[in-house]
Enzyme design. Structure first.
Site, PDB file in Angstrom:
ATOM      1  N   THR A  97     -17.969  24.797  -8.720  1.00 41.38           N
ATOM      2  CA  THR A  97     -16.541  23.499  -9.668  1.00 41.38           C
ATOM      3  C   THR A  97     -16.494  23.377 -11.328  1.00 41.38           C
ATOM      4  O   THR A  97     -17.222  22.823 -11.376  1.00 41.38           O
ATOM      5  CB  THR A  97     -16.274  23.014  -8.781  1.00 41.38           C
ATOM      6  OG1 THR A  97     -15.430  22.172  -9.595  1.00 41.38           O
ATOM      7  CG2 THR A  97     -17.328  21.567  -9.016  1.00 41.38           C
ATOM      8  N   ASP A 121     -14.636  21.803 -12.333  1.00 44.72           N
ATOM      9  CA  ASP A 121     -14.444  20.450 -12.308  1.00 44.72           C
ATOM     10  C   ASP A 121     -15.885  19.430 -12.399  1.00 44.72           C
ATOM     11  O   ASP A 121     -15.627  18.585 -12.951  1.00 44.72           O
ATOM     12  CB  ASP A 121     -13.850  20.161 -11.093  1.00 44.72           C
ATOM     13  CG  ASP A 121     -11.930  20.645 -11.470  1.00 44.72           C
ATOM     14  OD1 ASP A 121     -11.974  20.654 -12.249  1.00 44.72           O
ATOM     15  OD2 ASP A 121     -11.214  20.576 -10.310  1.00 44.72           O
ATOM     16  N   GLY A 181      -8.726  19.039 -14.557  1.00 42.75           N
ATOM     17  CA  GLY A 181      -9.421  17.840 -14.166  1.00 42.75           C
ATOM     18  C   GLY A 181      -8.235  16.792 -13.872  1.00 42.75           C
ATOM     19  O   GLY A 181      -8.055  15.793 -14.437  1.00 42.75           O
ATOM     20  N   ARG A 182      -8.147  17.368 -12.548  1.00 42.01           N
ATOM     21  CA  ARG A 182      -7.330  16.408 -11.417  1.00 42.01           C
ATOM     22  C   ARG A 182      -8.082  14.315 -11.283  1.00 42.01           C
ATOM     23  O   ARG A 182      -7.000  13.604 -11.638  1.00 42.01           O
ATOM     24  CB  ARG A 182      -7.196  16.682 -10.261  1.00 42.01           C
ATOM     25  CG  ARG A 182      -6.015  16.533  -9.439  1.00 42.01           C
ATOM     26  CD  ARG A 182      -4.538  16.872 -10.863  1.00 42.01           C
ATOM     27  NE  ARG A 182      -3.179  16.363  -9.730  1.00 42.01           N
ATOM     28  CZ  ARG A 182      -2.690  16.714 -10.447  1.00 42.01           C
ATOM     29  NH1 ARG A 182      -1.827  16.991 -11.843  1.00 42.01           N
ATOM     30  NH2 ARG A 182      -0.741  16.370  -9.932  1.00 42.01           N
ATOM     31  N   GLY A 190     -10.307  27.352  -5.564  1.00 44.44           N
ATOM     32  CA  GLY A 190     -10.151  28.247  -7.730  1.00 44.44           C
ATOM     33  C   GLY A 190     -11.625  28.698  -8.039  1.00 44.44           C
ATOM     34  O   GLY A 190     -12.621  28.243  -8.537  1.00 44.44           O
TER      35      GLY A 190
END
Lengths: 414, 414
Positions: free
Chosen positions: B146, B148, B193-194, B18
């Site tokens: 990232t 994340d 944010g998985r 991503g």
């Protein structure tokens, strides 16, 4: 311009309807000019618009720190609080009007500024008519605001350009993201605009800058799902990706909103759907194409993004408020400040006064000849119209990496 | 630092996973430093990451206009194209590795820089191991990216801070909007944010600045719908509004994502829902409270908002790329550039090299003791950690009111 004697007394400003990134810039134009005026004895902010007047909830602007007030230039949302109160017709029910008169008399309010969109101009107009009827001398002014850009008469509305700049900027960025993979994707971005497509049309400016929507759908024309799917599939097959900008207000030929229509898809139970139009269209496109599809709803973000406001919009919004006060002092009343713009030799914005009577309750839409014949894009006319409005970046004050917005003391009149 | 002789040959950089608002700043750090180096004979950009190498799709960076390349500092998404290609384990299937070696030999590539997150560091590590095994001399470096923020070892990851700044800015603005009316509203904002809640946690910075979420839910702890509804109703009843930030990855105690759970509500048919978590939670809260509820999904916007990037992040991202090249020339290999930060006496960021072997495939999460005991907010530790990262505003070039992003010529090697 009328040449009446200035009235001596207090002024009140209220904000109403959906907020914007620059409605407070207009309010600041009113407040600052009123505070500096000799004949205006006190400046009030009505808490939550007309509701604040009805409830006698008036904040004294004279008590605020001038530096905090100046931050209103870059503070989103309605700093005085907003409302969606629909005032009755005075001929049908004059209860609210009697109360307004009572409050105006109590504080000797001789200047009333109302900062909002269509409904607010209607309220403003009705208050003006009532006060004239009962012979209470008060100068009443509409200070326009609406991201929807649908107020009659004026070239454009304060608030529109900042939302347009945010939409074009965000879509310019998203366009790069959603074409980044080796595998294609279809992206559908939903913009605000229930009846007028100005905001959605502004997405074209991203295309002008290099990366924007391939298809644009406005509520000014009927939406046809088959044509839409054909358009999307054609673009996707041709270039391996497709970016769509669509107005929340797109509707079928029978007038029903696409966002509210019952599902005719696989489940067929017609359950109320979660999510808005973008999610719904994404689901339909996914079913029709099997492609990776993402729906993005710009939601409230597009109307409060002060960090991405148009400097042109901020200046014009401030001036709208300033000119309202100056005109009221000079004797005008029952008017709204609007713009007449010249784009021939560089952009020039002239300020004009419009009769509230003519402005109220008439929605200005995107001209049909600014929409391409396939109903799926906008023309160069729109680009020429909109480009100068988004010019300039705001100079915000930052603290700890975030914008520092105005913090008002909110000292209420007892 | 190792003191090996510089290798003479070409360099290739690929981007993967991503994208972010600043991944191109890192790429620019690599490209600029490599172009200026004497021992690097040619600089390639792999089109769509490792897929571009496998497909022999290499863009010659030497052919690009230096001024356009410099715009990469502020250009969102992955300018070289990205991919989500999962490379096989070389012990199981070495087809891809043989092909990579073939391409590297064909162009005498002696420097390989891979710009991405967890999976990309894994790819980078596997390529490094394979090239070592077959005895092909090549310096391999991970350049982290990232939003994340979940890469092991490093204090934080390039890309996180810009997304965090965008989230905090947007929520600071939205918070003013969604509390503006005289009637209350509940607003639920969904952040990416998985598995790690860093981005959602960053919403707390808006609260620190004056207007932010009342409740924050991260995927590091189990989500309990009853507790959630109790929290929301308590806040809403207390102050007339409630703003919630929630991570897309929140899950029940059994591990199932809240966003994917079957509906247990009125319809009970368990139909696939349109819209994401925010829309789903909004629907549930609306049913439970009768209040006006709005769900907002920040979606792609949060990872590509270059116009709202952190200047600190841009600088660190650029330096990551620069230091990767300098370290590779100096003889290092099989490493990722990371940060060790000091916050005691002002923020200082030190650059360190981490073994790819240790970084790959390990997710760093928000420490549990940075989450309040009610699982519905974050502590001052997180605020202290995150605040310096979002410092500074980017100086973008603007044309016609919109950011001017890099437009590469994309000259491919024949």
């Amino acid at each position: 311009m009328a040449k009446k004697k200035p009235l001596v007394g207090a002024a009140v400003i209220g904000q109403s309807g959906g907020p914007s990134a620059v409605i407070n810039a207009s309010a600041y134009g009113v407040i600052k000019t009123a505070l500096e005026s000799d004949c205006i004895t006190k400046v009030y902010g009505a808490n939550h618009g007309i509701v604040g007047i009805l409830n006698d909830r008036l904040m004294i602007m004279d008590e605020e720190d001038p530096q905090e007030l100046e931050l209103l230039l870059h503070t989103p949302s309605s700093a005085l609080g907003s409302c969606r109160y629909k005032i009755a017709d005075p001929e049908v029910d004059d209860t609210d009007y009697k109360r307004i008169l009572e409050i105006f008399q109590k504080y000797n309010i001789r200047y009333f500024f109302y900062n909002g969109g269509n409904d607010s101009m209607d309220t403003c107009n009705k208050v003006n008519r009532y006060l004239q009827k009962v012979g209470y001398e008060c100068r009443v002014f509409g200070v326009p605001k609406t991201i929807d850009n649908d107020l009659f008469g004026t070239d454009h509305c304060p608030g529109f350009a900042s939302a347009a700049k945010y939409i074009a900027t965000s879509i310019l960025e998203v366009a790069r993201d959603c074409k980044v993979y080796d595998k294609g994707m279809i992206t559908i971005v939903e913009c605000m605009g229930r009846h007028a497509g100005w905001l959605t049309a502004a997405s074209v400016l991203a295309s002008e800058a290099g990366d924007g929507p391939d298809l644009i759908y406005l509520p000014e024309v009927d939406f046809n799902m088959e044509d839409f799917l054909d358009d999307v599939i054609r673009v996707y097959n041709g270039q391996g990706s497709c970016l769509v900008a669509v107005s929340e207000g797109v509707h079928y030929a029978d007038g029903s909103f696409v966002s509210e229509a019952k599902t005719s898809g696989t489940d067929g139970f017609g359950h109320a759907q979660l999510g808005g139009l973008a999610a719904r269209l994404a689901s339909i496109v996914k079913a029709a194409t099997g492609a990776k599809v993402r729906g993005i709803e710009l939601s409230l973000l597009q109307r409060c993004a002060a960090h991405c406001a148009s400097a042109t919009d901020i200046e014009e919004s401030f001036n709208s408020g300033k000119i309202a006060v100056e005109s009221a002092i000079a004797g005008e009343s029952g008017k709204m400040v609007g713009f007449r713009c010249d784009r021939k030799n560089g952009y020039v914005c002239h300020y004009e006064l419009f009769d509230l009577e003519k402005v109220a309750n008439f929605e200005k839409k995107v001209p049909l000849d600014w929409i391409t014949s396939d109903n799926a894009y906008v023309t160069q006319d729109f680009v020429d119209y909109c480009t100068p409005l988004i010019e300039g970046e705001p100079q915000l004050r930052y603290e700890n990496g975030l914008p520092r917005f105005a913090k008002l003391k909110q000292v209420f009149e007892k």
